[in-house]
Design a protein around this motif. Structure first.
Motif, mmCIF file in Angstrom:
data_model
loop_
_atom_site.group_PDB
_atom_site.id
_atom_site.type_symbol
_atom_site.label_atom_id
_atom_site.label_comp_id
_atom_site.label_asym_id
_atom_site.label_seq_id
_atom_site.Cartn_x
_atom_site.Cartn_y
_atom_site.Cartn_z
ATOM 1 N N MET A 48 -34.234 -13.941 -86.222
ATOM 2 C CA MET A 48 -33.257 -12.748 -85.539
ATOM 3 C C MET A 48 -32.532 -13.453 -84.250
ATOM 4 O O MET A 48 -31.538 -12.847 -84.011
ATOM 5 C CB MET A 48 -34.217 -11.517 -85.488
ATOM 6 C CG MET A 48 -34.506 -10.970 -86.708
ATOM 7 S SD MET A 48 -33.174 -10.316 -87.546
ATOM 8 C CE MET A 48 -32.546 -9.121 -86.770
ATOM 9 N N LYS A 49 -33.130 -14.202 -83.431
ATOM 10 C CA LYS A 49 -32.630 -14.549 -82.198
ATOM 11 C C LYS A 49 -31.323 -15.427 -82.610
ATOM 12 O O LYS A 49 -30.277 -15.080 -82.054
ATOM 13 C CB LYS A 49 -33.652 -15.467 -81.214
ATOM 14 C CG LYS A 49 -32.937 -15.993 -80.340
ATOM 15 C CD LYS A 49 -33.958 -16.985 -79.447
ATOM 16 C CE LYS A 49 -33.265 -17.485 -78.105
ATOM 17 N NZ LYS A 49 -34.339 -18.308 -77.243
ATOM 18 N N ARG A 50 -31.564 -16.170 -83.716
ATOM 19 C CA ARG A 50 -30.241 -17.083 -84.342
ATOM 20 C C ARG A 50 -29.248 -15.988 -84.791
ATOM 21 O O ARG A 50 -27.941 -16.362 -84.469
ATOM 22 C CB ARG A 50 -30.625 -17.736 -85.302
ATOM 23 C CG ARG A 50 -31.743 -19.129 -84.995
ATOM 24 C CD ARG A 50 -31.593 -20.304 -85.983
ATOM 25 N NE ARG A 50 -32.236 -19.560 -87.201
ATOM 26 C CZ ARG A 50 -33.406 -19.610 -87.404
ATOM 27 N NH1 ARG A 50 -34.206 -20.128 -86.405
ATOM 28 N NH2 ARG A 50 -33.936 -19.320 -88.592
ATOM 29 N N TYR A 51 -29.543 -14.823 -85.444
ATOM 30 C CA TYR A 51 -28.672 -14.178 -85.737
ATOM 31 C C TYR A 51 -28.091 -13.259 -84.869
ATOM 32 O O TYR A 51 -26.716 -13.161 -84.844
ATOM 33 C CB TYR A 51 -29.385 -12.891 -86.769
ATOM 34 C CG TYR A 51 -28.403 -11.734 -87.130
ATOM 35 C CD1 TYR A 51 -27.276 -11.946 -88.293
ATOM 36 C CD2 TYR A 51 -28.624 -10.475 -86.618
ATOM 37 C CE1 TYR A 51 -26.551 -10.961 -88.568
ATOM 38 C CE2 TYR A 51 -27.795 -9.598 -86.752
ATOM 39 C CZ TYR A 51 -26.858 -9.700 -87.807
ATOM 40 O OH TYR A 51 -26.101 -8.841 -88.028
ATOM 41 N N ILE A 52 -28.591 -12.807 -83.884
ATOM 42 C CA ILE A 52 -28.050 -12.275 -82.466
ATOM 43 C C ILE A 52 -27.190 -13.081 -81.934
ATOM 44 O O ILE A 52 -26.156 -12.600 -81.459
ATOM 45 C CB ILE A 52 -29.272 -11.554 -81.758
ATOM 46 C CG1 ILE A 52 -29.692 -10.319 -82.432
ATOM 47 C CG2 ILE A 52 -28.641 -11.021 -80.295
ATOM 48 C CD1 ILE A 52 -31.044 -9.816 -81.891
ATOM 49 N N LEU A 53 -27.578 -14.348 -81.577
ATOM 50 C CA LEU A 53 -26.886 -15.457 -80.978
ATOM 51 C C LEU A 53 -25.451 -15.458 -81.868
ATOM 52 O O LEU A 53 -24.576 -15.730 -81.085
ATOM 53 C CB LEU A 53 -27.433 -16.437 -80.774
ATOM 54 C CG LEU A 53 -28.467 -16.438 -79.710
ATOM 55 C CD1 LEU A 53 -29.638 -18.022 -79.695
ATOM 56 C CD2 LEU A 53 -27.953 -16.314 -78.362
ATOM 57 N N LYS A 54 -25.515 -15.691 -83.045
ATOM 58 C CA LYS A 54 -24.276 -15.865 -84.022
ATOM 59 C C LYS A 54 -23.295 -14.489 -83.671
ATOM 60 O O LYS A 54 -22.249 -14.706 -83.686
ATOM 61 C CB LYS A 54 -24.763 -15.843 -85.266
ATOM 62 C CG LYS A 54 -23.743 -16.143 -86.414
ATOM 63 C CD LYS A 54 -24.065 -16.617 -87.704
ATOM 64 C CE LYS A 54 -24.126 -18.160 -87.348
ATOM 65 N NZ LYS A 54 -23.958 -18.850 -88.462
ATOM 66 N N GLN A 55 -24.020 -13.204 -83.511
ATOM 67 C CA GLN A 55 -23.229 -12.181 -83.246
ATOM 68 C C GLN A 55 -22.355 -12.206 -81.751
ATOM 69 O O GLN A 55 -21.425 -11.719 -81.597
ATOM 70 C CB GLN A 55 -24.050 -10.960 -83.563
ATOM 71 C CG GLN A 55 -24.758 -10.528 -84.673
ATOM 72 C CD GLN A 55 -23.440 -10.627 -85.807
ATOM 73 O OE1 GLN A 55 -22.639 -9.782 -85.742
ATOM 74 N NE2 GLN A 55 -23.836 -11.243 -86.831
ATOM 75 N N GLY A 56 -23.364 -12.906 -81.006
ATOM 76 C CA GLY A 56 -22.657 -12.926 -79.635
ATOM 77 C C GLY A 56 -21.547 -13.934 -79.623
ATOM 78 O O GLY A 56 -20.681 -13.736 -79.006
#
Length: 116
Positions: free
Chosen positions: A28-36
């Motif tokens: 989820m951290k990778r997903y959120i960073l991708k959204q960032g």
């Protein structure tokens, strides 16, 4: 009915997101960073994941998204008619309206990704 559907949709997304953060924190951290990256939030050197990442899928996040989505129900735009004077929030937290940004005889250009 539209308001109920919005509340159900946003609440479901937040519950699923929060559950996934608990079960799969690294993914989820990778997903959120991708959204960032998509929003270019990662380009701001003053922000790190620790500043904004944990706020995703929080109760405050839920309330904010609901407030925005429910407010947008009131906005209506029709081709050939004046655009609604939609409220916007500045980076300082001030609530202004789109027409507040107009200056003299200069055109105000709004760029939207999509309108549905």
């Amino acid at each position: 009915l539209q308001k109920i559907l919005i509340v159900l949709h946003v609440t479901t997304c937040v519950v699923v997101g929060k559950t996934l953060i608990i079960l799969f924190p690294n993914a989820m951290k990778r997903y959120i960073l991708k959204q960032g990256e998509k929003s270019r939030m990662n380009n701001n050197p003053k922000f790190s994941y620790e500043n904004w990442g944990p706020t995703f899928f929080s109760f405050k996040y839920l309330l904010f998204v609901l407030k925005v989505k429910l407010k947008r129900l009131e906005d209506e735009a029709y081709e050939g008619c004046p655009a609604p004077n939609t409220p916007v929030v500045t980076s300082k937290g001030e609530v202004l309206h789109i027409c507040d940004f107009m200056q003299d005889n200069r055109p105000l250009i709004l760029n939207f990704g999509s309108c549905t």
